[in-house]
Design an enzyme around this catalytic site. Structure first.
Site, PDB file in Angstrom:
ATOM      1  N   LEU A 583       0.829  -1.198   0.000  1.00  0.00           N
ATOM      2  CA  LEU A 583       0.000   0.000   0.000  1.00  0.00           C
ATOM      3  C   LEU A 583       0.870   1.257   0.000  1.00  0.00           C
ATOM      4  O   LEU A 583       0.598   2.219  -0.725  1.00  0.00           O
ATOM      5  CB  LEU A 583      -0.939  -0.018   1.209  1.00  0.00           C
ATOM      6  CG  LEU A 583      -1.931   1.136   1.302  1.00  0.00           C
ATOM      7  CD1 LEU A 583      -3.296   0.638   1.798  1.00  0.00           C
ATOM      8  CD2 LEU A 583      -1.441   2.234   2.247  1.00  0.00           C
ATOM      9  N   GLN A 586       2.309   1.896  -3.412  1.00  0.00           N
ATOM     10  CA  GLN A 586       1.331   2.454  -4.333  1.00  0.00           C
ATOM     11  C   GLN A 586       1.034   3.915  -4.005  1.00  0.00           C
ATOM     12  O   GLN A 586       0.851   4.741  -4.900  1.00  0.00           O
ATOM     13  CB  GLN A 586       0.040   1.641  -4.293  1.00  0.00           C
ATOM     14  CG  GLN A 586      -1.032   2.108  -5.260  1.00  0.00           C
ATOM     15  CD  GLN A 586      -0.606   2.025  -6.718  1.00  0.00           C
ATOM     16  OE1 GLN A 586       0.295   1.261  -7.060  1.00  0.00           O
ATOM     17  NE2 GLN A 586      -1.222   2.813  -7.577  1.00  0.00           N
ATOM     18  N   GLU A 587       0.987   4.244  -2.731  1.00  0.00           N
ATOM     19  CA  GLU A 587       0.643   5.602  -2.318  1.00  0.00           C
ATOM     20  C   GLU A 587       1.741   6.604  -2.648  1.00  0.00           C
ATOM     21  O   GLU A 587       1.466   7.705  -3.123  1.00  0.00           O
ATOM     22  CB  GLU A 587       0.361   5.635  -0.812  1.00  0.00           C
ATOM     23  CG  GLU A 587      -0.968   5.024  -0.408  1.00  0.00           C
ATOM     24  CD  GLU A 587      -2.154   5.913  -0.772  1.00  0.00           C
ATOM     25  OE1 GLU A 587      -1.937   7.058  -1.196  1.00  0.00           O
ATOM     26  OE2 GLU A 587      -3.296   5.452  -0.637  1.00  0.00           O
ATOM     27  N   SER A 588       2.988   6.253  -2.378  1.00  0.00           N
ATOM     28  CA  SER A 588       4.048   7.269  -2.422  1.00  0.00           C
ATOM     29  C   SER A 588       5.330   6.821  -3.096  1.00  0.00           C
ATOM     30  O   SER A 588       6.246   7.636  -3.239  1.00  0.00           O
ATOM     31  CB  SER A 588       4.394   7.689  -0.996  1.00  0.00           C
ATOM     32  OG  SER A 588       5.015   6.603  -0.300  1.00  0.00           O
ATOM     33  N   TYR A 694      -6.494   1.012  -8.037  1.00  0.00           N
ATOM     34  CA  TYR A 694      -5.768   1.071  -6.769  1.00  0.00           C
ATOM     35  C   TYR A 694      -5.830  -0.278  -6.057  1.00  0.00           C
ATOM     36  O   TYR A 694      -4.808  -0.786  -5.581  1.00  0.00           O
ATOM     37  CB  TYR A 694      -6.375   2.165  -5.904  1.00  0.00           C
ATOM     38  CG  TYR A 694      -5.714   2.365  -4.560  1.00  0.00           C
ATOM     39  CD1 TYR A 694      -4.591   3.166  -4.429  1.00  0.00           C
ATOM     40  CD2 TYR A 694      -6.234   1.765  -3.408  1.00  0.00           C
ATOM     41  CE1 TYR A 694      -3.994   3.370  -3.191  1.00  0.00           C
ATOM     42  CE2 TYR A 694      -5.652   1.961  -2.168  1.00  0.00           C
ATOM     43  CZ  TYR A 694      -4.525   2.759  -2.064  1.00  0.00           C
ATOM     44  OH  TYR A 694      -3.941   2.947  -0.843  1.00  0.00           O
TER      45      TYR A 694
END
Length: 724
Positions: A583, A586-588, A694
């Site tokens: 996660l 994927q986020e940053s 996502y």
């Protein structure tokens, strides 16, 4: 790619804490140093050192990825056992860097004593480290005199000149003149521009400072202060810089003044189009078509041009694209079919789509059409037709981005028909092992990989790589630095070797990506590797496919930064650490200070208002939240708390929890209220395309961390991927 600040100063690198070195150990170091000094007279070097190549193996490479405290004794053993061997030499260098990181100058000098006499690829860096140790010990860095005399233009000399220039300005002048692409030169240029202006220094930053936070402002300053006197070639450098930093409007303006080429004309047009300057975009696309009618960029330009034209006017460039660029004919025909639909010509639109399947069956457009029709057939409960369409897709276009999805759904629909789907799921893992749908297939096969409702509480075993293999590009010195884990030095040296920045070879782009990730530039580093998939030449595609089979590719695309923090907070929140890692990726892309357009901050992209609510829930102060969210520990603490919260909201269903993390709990609750049955159908029907992507990206990332680093799953996947 966006700009990233990469700090290379010794004072900015993390301290690698070792246990104290005993007097006995120090005596042993001095003894080995003296023995080597006696064994290597001034006019003699060992044959091992003379024939050393970066590609050969060494026991030192197998210690390079261990923490310093875990390799200290083993390095001493290598030094003692090898005497004058390559293993001993490299072990000395590695141990000396550890000692320097601790500020133990005398010990580092003892271990390096005499090593500069072995003339090989690492000699410039041995001299550099000796000088650094001498300076740290309060002595004059005498070794740097030898470094500058014998390796005047080497990257290691740039580091010495940077330090010497703090007391002797002439050394900084020499640094800028002899090593313009070295990060130290960029740093000096930026420092000097704070107190004055200089066209040459701004041009240096434009050419070599892409990774700096100050890069865009430097380009703005260059164009504002010196724009009238810039050459077309300099405008091309500026255009490239803006383009790489995703400032497409500015890039368009710069490329318009660059030498005419398919790339400069396409980027002039596309940049203006993204910047919503339709007239400029249309004119630039038309100039591209007229000037370079057969260039690959023109084929793409014709496709993009239609997005700025009225529907009727768009038909002509699509016909031109189909005629002149057969590789884009399917894509053009699909766009044409959609336009014909809007123009109230359903029969013509249907004929166009039929032509895609018959004439361009192996195109991505045909894959899109087949998969779309397959899902529609499945919704109508015509599973036979649905399976036929996805099987046609896999057969006609196995390299399509949609093929993994098609293969999985073929198995899913076969299962719903009461048929044995095992071979179809195994095929998905065999042919598309890195895909989200390989994980879904593994779930269907009963593997211990966690399903949406069980993945949260798993704590998979993780085994990290033991050593690094050579990179496909770069000097022997670079290879040795990289394989010894000296990432900052390797990356700095690469800046002096990588001259083909605007049009890199596959090997150069791969090497650049790996080295970027090594210094924490994860966003751009991962992008450099994954964007190799966009290459068009068959030889380049083949080279990319080969590199994609190497461990270095996947370990770079799925790295493990902040692993100790992730492990600690995941354990406290009872979350699967690999799911948290995926996660965060994927986020940053593991960038601690990155900010989204919506205002989300840091590694887990926590929105300040959400953070304010969280700290209220856990009884902490809400002061300086923006700063806290840029701190890895604080960001992971708050991000994992919120992921735990979303799991509790949905009875530990990780798919709902992850979707809620992206779209918000209200949206997910509304989707569930409309009906929830098969989880794969639910994901397929998520109405927000961003959230659907996502969910698949996070769980696909989780699967990749699992298949790459969990020994049991890695072995299980290998049973299928090693078979044709």
């Amino acid at each position: 790619m966006g700009k990233r600040l990469i700090n290379l100063g010794k004072e900015q690198l993390p301290l690698l804490l070792l246990g104290g070195i005993s007097l006995a150990s120090l005596a042993l170091i001095v003894f080995f140093a003296q023995a080597t000094k006696q064994a290597l007279p001034d006019d003699q070097t060992t044959s091992e050192h003379q024939t050393e190549t970066a590609a050969s193996d060494s026991a030192a490479f197998r210690l390079a990825l261990l923490p310093p405290e875990g390799r200290y004794e083993m390095l001493l053993q290598l030094i003692g056992a090898g005497q004058n061997s390559k293993d001993s030499y490299l072990a000395r260098y590695l141990l000396a860097t550890d000692l320097l990181d601790q500020g133990k100058a005398a010990e580092a000098l003892a271990i390096l004593d005499g090593q500069e006499k072995s003339q090989n690829a690492l000699t410039p860096y041995v001299l550099l480290k000796q000088g650094q140790a001498q300076l740290l010990a309060g002595e004059a860095p005498a070794s740097w005199n030898q470094l500058l005399a014998n390796y005047d233009t080497h990257g290691a000399a740039a580091e010495a000149r940077y330090e010497l220039g703090k007391r002797d300005p002439a050394q900084w002048d020499a640094l800028l003149a002899k090593h313009p692409s070295h990060p130290r030169s960029v740093e000096v240029a930026l420092q000097q521009l704070k107190t004055g202006t200089s066209k040459d220094k701004l041009l240096l930053i434009a050419a070599y400072g892409l990774y700096r936070d100050e890069y865009e402002s430097s380009l703005d300053r260059l164009t504002k202060e010196y724009g009238q006197g810039l050459t077309p070639e300099q405008w091309e450098i500026i255009g490239f810089g803006y383009w790489e930093n995703q400032r497409y409007g500015k890039a368009s303006q710069a490329y318009a003044k660059a030498p005419a080429s398919p790339t400069s004309l396409y980027r002039t047009a596309r940049g203006a189009q993204i910047d919503r300057k339709k007239v400029v975009a249309i004119a630039a696309y038309q100039k591209l078509v007229q000037t370079y009618p057969n260039a690959p960029e023109t084929g793409l330009g014709l496709i993009k041009l239609v997005d700025s034209l009225p529907d009727k006017a768009a038909l002509a460039p699509l016909d031109q694209a189909m005629k002149a660029f057969p590789d884009r004919a399917g894509e053009a025909l699909l766009k044409k079919a959609n336009i014909l639909e809007k123009l109230k010509s359903p029969t013509s639109a249907q004929n166009a789509r039929t032509s895609i399947l018959s004439q361009y069956s192996n195109s991505e457009a045909a894959a899109q059409l087949r998969l779309s029709r397959a899902h529609k057939a499945a919704k109508a409960n015509d599973l036979g037709t649905a399976r036929q369409l996805v099987e046609e897709l896999v057969a006609a276009n196995p390299q399509s981005e949609l093929a993994a999805e098609a293969s999985f759904w073929s198995g899913k629909w076969a299962q719903q028909q009461g048929q044995d789907a095992r071979l179809t799921y195994e095929r998905t893992i065999n042919q598309y092992p890195e895909s989200y749908f390989a994980w879904r297939s593994a779930v269907m096969l009963g593997w211990d990989v966690g399903d949406f409702t069980g993945v949260r509480y798993l704590t998979p075993e993780v085994t990290l790589p033991k050593q690094r293999e050579p990179l496909p590009a770069g000097s022997d010195t670079l290879q040795l630095l990289y394989r010894l884990g000296q990432d900052a030095d390797a990356w700095s040296l690469w800046q002096t070797e990588f001259s083909n920045v605007q049009a890199p070879t596959v090997a150069e782009q791969f090497t650049d990506g790996v080295l970027r990730v090594g210094v924490g530039d994860n966003l751009d580093g991962i992008f450099m590797l994954t964007s190799l998939a966009w290459r068009n030449e068959e030889t380049e595609k083949a080279e990319y496919r080969q590199l994609k089979t190497t461990p270095a590719y996947w370990q770079t695309v799925y790295p493990f930064p902040f692993s100790s923090l992730i492990q600690a907070w995941s354990q406290q929140r009872q979350l699967n650490p690999l799911l948290v890692t995926a996660l965060m990726r994927q986020e940053s892309r593991f960038e601690p200070k990155i900010r989204s357009s919506a205002g989300a901050i840091g590694l887990m992209q926590v929105i300040p208002s959400t953070a304010d609510w969280i700290v209220g829930q856990i009884g902490e102060s809400n002061s300086d939240l923006d700063i806290k969210l840029e701190t890895p520990n604080e960001n992971i603490k708050l991000g994992t708390w919120y992921l735990d919260y979303t799991h509790k909201e949905y009875s530990d269903n990780s798919m709902f929890a992850v979707a809620s993390y992206n779209a918000g709990p209200g949206a997910v609750a509304n989707w569930i209220a409309k009906g929830y049955g098969d989880p794969d159908v639910f994901v397929e029907n998520i109405p927000f395309s961003e959230t659907k992507g996502y969910v698949e990206a996070v769980f696909g990332g989780y699967w990749n961390y699992l298949r790459l680093y969990n020994p049991a799953i890695k072995r299980q996947v290998a049973k299928y991927t090693t078979q044709p």
